[in-house]
Write an enzyme that holds these catalytic residues in place. Structure first.
Site, PDB file in Angstrom:
ATOM      1  NE  ARG A 146      -4.261  -1.475   0.304  1.00  0.00           N
ATOM      2  CZ  ARG A 146      -4.402  -2.598  -0.404  1.00  0.00           C
ATOM      3  NH1 ARG A 146      -3.465  -2.956  -1.272  1.00  0.00           N
ATOM      4  NH2 ARG A 146      -5.480  -3.351  -0.274  1.00  0.00           N
TER       5      ARG A 146
ATOM      6  CD  GLU B 195      -3.041   2.807  -5.232  1.00  0.00           C
ATOM      7  OE1 GLU B 195      -4.014   2.040  -5.375  1.00  0.00           O
ATOM      8  OE2 GLU B 195      -1.955   2.439  -4.818  1.00  0.00           O
TER       9      GLU B 195
ATOM     10  CG  HIS C 145      -3.446  -1.293  -6.368  1.00  0.00           C
ATOM     11  ND1 HIS C 145      -3.777  -0.640  -5.205  1.00  0.00           N
ATOM     12  CD2 HIS C 145      -3.423  -2.619  -6.037  1.00  0.00           C
ATOM     13  CE1 HIS C 145      -3.941  -1.511  -4.231  1.00  0.00           C
ATOM     14  NE2 HIS C 145      -3.737  -2.728  -4.713  1.00  0.00           N
TER      15      HIS C 145
HETATM   16  C1  DGY Z   1      -5.687  -6.511  -2.075  1.00  0.00           C
HETATM   17  O1  DGY Z   1      -6.325  -7.554  -2.124  1.00  0.00           O
HETATM   18  O2  DGY Z   1      -5.445  -5.955  -0.999  1.00  0.00           O
HETATM   19  C2  DGY Z   1      -5.240  -5.918  -3.367  1.00  0.00           C
HETATM   20  O3  DGY Z   1      -4.311  -4.906  -3.168  1.00  0.00           O
HETATM   21  C3  DGY Z   1      -6.429  -5.397  -4.140  1.00  0.00           C
HETATM   22  O4  DGY Z   1      -6.999  -4.342  -3.443  1.00  0.00           O
END
Ligand code: DGY
Length: 327
Positions: free
Chosen positions: A238, A267, A287
């Site tokens: 993240r 994002e 992402h």
């Molecule tokens: C997750 O599953 O956390 C991926 O990053 C998709 O949001």
């Protein structure tokens, strides 16, 4: 004769792979967000009026204020592993459960992580752009020199299901693998080390920890300065876990060698002037760690099966937080 009203399930996207409406419509009425853009907070609230369950994605915000307006909502089923946009404590305090889709995407995200490692160290994206620009007019021995992945040292920050899946791949590249997480201990693939040691010795530093208030800016100036000047930093977790201003300085001033990012602080990010995009040694993806047809269908399938379990009165499959069943 009175007909009993069917429960309502709200879905925050209409184009979810795996066809959840086919699975859910025998037991519930579906209310789908039908536009391509994301629903705003107010639109998500309107969508869930009268709903018992919400099938949503990471980024959809559900907090205490939301729950106060939706007392009938019993389940927030998120089709992702991370659930940083959901205030789980607030949902649980309202007597509702949050489920995620853990176990459905770790191999897929590990594949992409490895792609970022290879792309950043071997300058794959930069070289592709060079060829496309019609600039490939010589082949000297010092042409597009990168750094080896085979035999390098990999430092995994976070060693959950994704970190371990990356380690399994790294073994095939004869990498020396170390990891850091709260729980100390080695396994057959990797040696536990203190964070600072990991940062000092690793050629590749890959981040695999969730975004929580405690992990915000977990990697910042101090950490980047400890890394090798040739190190590749990879974030497929993240954006909030990294101090992006410090990362930009690290790339600009050569504290690290390269970066591979699947995530950013903001994002989506349609800004072509974002400073991160100016560095040829920084590979940036939108992402897409879990973006294969199969993984996305598994993620949505897990969220859907949690909703089915709720309607059938069975234990939910993947609750997160304090509450495993609605009150
Ligand atoms: C997750 O599953 O956390 C991926 O990053 C998709 O949001």
């Amino acid at each position: 004769m009175t007909t009993q009203a069917r429960p309502i399930v709200a879905m925050s996207r209409f184009n979810m792979p795996g066809d959840p409406p086919a699975r859910l419509s025998p037991m519930a009425d579906l209310r789908l967000w039908s536009e391509k853009r994301y629903p705003t907070g107010a639109e998500l609230l309107a969508l869930t009026e009268g709903a018992v369950a919400l099938l949503c994605v990471n980024g959809d915000v559900v907090n205490a204020e939301f729950m106060a307006r939706r007392p009938g909502l019993k389940l927030v089923a998120i089709a992702s592993t991370g659930y940083d946009s959901i205030d789980v404590a607030a949902v649980n305090a309202a007597g509702a459960v949050v489920t995620n889709s853990r176990g459905t995407l770790f191999e897929t995200t590990a594949d992409l992580t490895f792609g970022l490692i290879l792309a950043a160290r071997r300058r794959i994206v930069e070289a592709d752009r060079y060829v496309r620009a019609g600039r490939w007019d010589h082949n000297d021995l010092d042409f597009f020199l990168g750094l080896d992945v085979y035999g390098a040292t990999l430092g995994l920050i976070g060693y959950g299901e994704i970190g371990q899946a990356v380690a399994r791949r790294a073994r095939g590249f004869a990498m020396t693998i170390v990891h850091h997480r709260r729980q100390r201990g080695d396994d057959e693939l990797s040696r536990w080390v203190e964070l600072d040691e990991l940062l000092r010795i690793s050629d590749v530093v890959a981040l695999h920890i969730p975004s929580t208030p405690e992990t915000r800016h977990y990697i910042g100036e101090r950490e980047f300065r400890l890394m090798k000047p040739t190190a590749t930093f990879v974030n497929a977790a993240r954006g909030a876990v990294v101090d992006e201003a410090a990362l930009i300085r690290a790339l600009r001033e050569g504290w690290i060698g390269s970066a591979g990012l699947d995530v950013q602080q903001t994002e989506p990010n349609p800004d072509p002037d974002d400073p991160l995009l100016a560095f040829p040694n920084c590979v940036v993806m939108p992402h897409i760690g879990s973006a294969t047809m199969a993984a996305r269908a598994r993620m949505v399938g897990m969220a859907t099966e949690n909703i089915v379990a709720l309607f059938e009165g069975r234990a939910l499959l993947t609750p997160v937080g304090e509450l495993a069943a609605p009150r």
